[in-house]
Write a protein that holds these residues in place. Structure first.
Motif, PDB file in Angstrom:
ATOM      1  N   ASP A  87     -21.877  -3.814  17.964  1.00  0.00           N
ATOM      2  CA  ASP A  87     -22.619  -3.886  16.706  1.00  0.00           C
ATOM      3  C   ASP A  87     -23.686  -2.795  16.646  1.00  0.00           C
ATOM      4  O   ASP A  87     -23.870  -2.147  15.618  1.00  0.00           O
ATOM      5  CB  ASP A  87     -23.243  -5.275  16.552  1.00  0.00           C
ATOM      6  CG  ASP A  87     -23.926  -5.445  15.211  1.00  0.00           C
ATOM      7  OD1 ASP A  87     -23.279  -5.165  14.168  1.00  0.00           O
ATOM      8  OD2 ASP A  87     -25.096  -5.857  15.198  1.00  0.00           O
ATOM      9  N   THR A 118     -23.560   0.075  13.843  1.00  0.00           N
ATOM     10  CA  THR A 118     -24.618   0.083  12.829  1.00  0.00           C
ATOM     11  C   THR A 118     -25.715   1.096  13.118  1.00  0.00           C
ATOM     12  O   THR A 118     -26.503   1.412  12.218  1.00  0.00           O
ATOM     13  CB  THR A 118     -25.287  -1.307  12.732  1.00  0.00           C
ATOM     14  OG1 THR A 118     -25.954  -1.612  13.970  1.00  0.00           O
ATOM     15  CG2 THR A 118     -24.280  -2.384  12.372  1.00  0.00           C
ATOM     16  N   GLU A 124     -28.182   0.489  15.042  1.00  0.00           N
ATOM     17  CA  GLU A 124     -29.399  -0.261  15.352  1.00  0.00           C
ATOM     18  C   GLU A 124     -29.851   0.106  16.770  1.00  0.00           C
ATOM     19  O   GLU A 124     -29.041   0.265  17.674  1.00  0.00           O
ATOM     20  CB  GLU A 124     -29.112  -1.765  15.274  1.00  0.00           C
ATOM     21  CG  GLU A 124     -30.320  -2.635  15.500  1.00  0.00           C
ATOM     22  CD  GLU A 124     -30.010  -4.116  15.373  1.00  0.00           C
ATOM     23  OE1 GLU A 124     -30.780  -4.912  15.915  1.00  0.00           O
ATOM     24  OE2 GLU A 124     -29.004  -4.472  14.728  1.00  0.00           O
TER      25      GLU A 124
END
Length: 124
Positions: A114, A118, A120
């Motif tokens: 993830d 993304t 992040e």
């Protein structure tokens, strides 16, 4: 002064989730075999679903979007390598992930993915 009863009370320590062992060849080989089983997207998806709870082949087929034949073949490999277990519920075979370490590994692998997808920032 503590009574004899209090002095003899056992201390109960929570089990550690981390095993602090230097990896020898047997452990490296076992971990490599596990990672090899995780390297297929369908098997990883199946394990991610099973990390959340038990499921039968029909539920796994619907959730993965793969054919029943493909899911069954992947489950056979996961069962053969000891990563999943089964139990019978009437005529249905119910699958579950075998080990809490494996469930956490699958979740962490997808959490890491993830971050990669993304952008992040990563955690310490």
């Amino acid at each position: 002064m503590a009574s004899k009863r209090e002095a003899k009370a056992p201390s109960i320590a929570a089990p550690s989730l981390a095993h602090r062992i230097d990896p020898d060849q047997a452990r490296l080989d076992a971990a490599t075999a596990t990672f090899r089983m995780l390297s297929d997207p369908t098997r990883l998806h199946i394990l991610w679903i099973l990390a959340a709870g038990e499921a039968d082949v029909s539920a796994l087929t619907r959730a993965c979007g793969a054919s029943r034949t493909a899911v069954s073949q992947h489950l056979a490999k996961l069962r053969f390598t000891g990563l999943v277990e089964t139990r019978r519920d009437g005529r249905r075979i119910i699958y579950r992930i075998r080990d809490g370490h494996l469930a956490r590994l699958v979740r962490e692998g997808l959490n890491h993915a993830d971050h990669v997808v993304t952008g992040e920032p990563t955690h310490e």
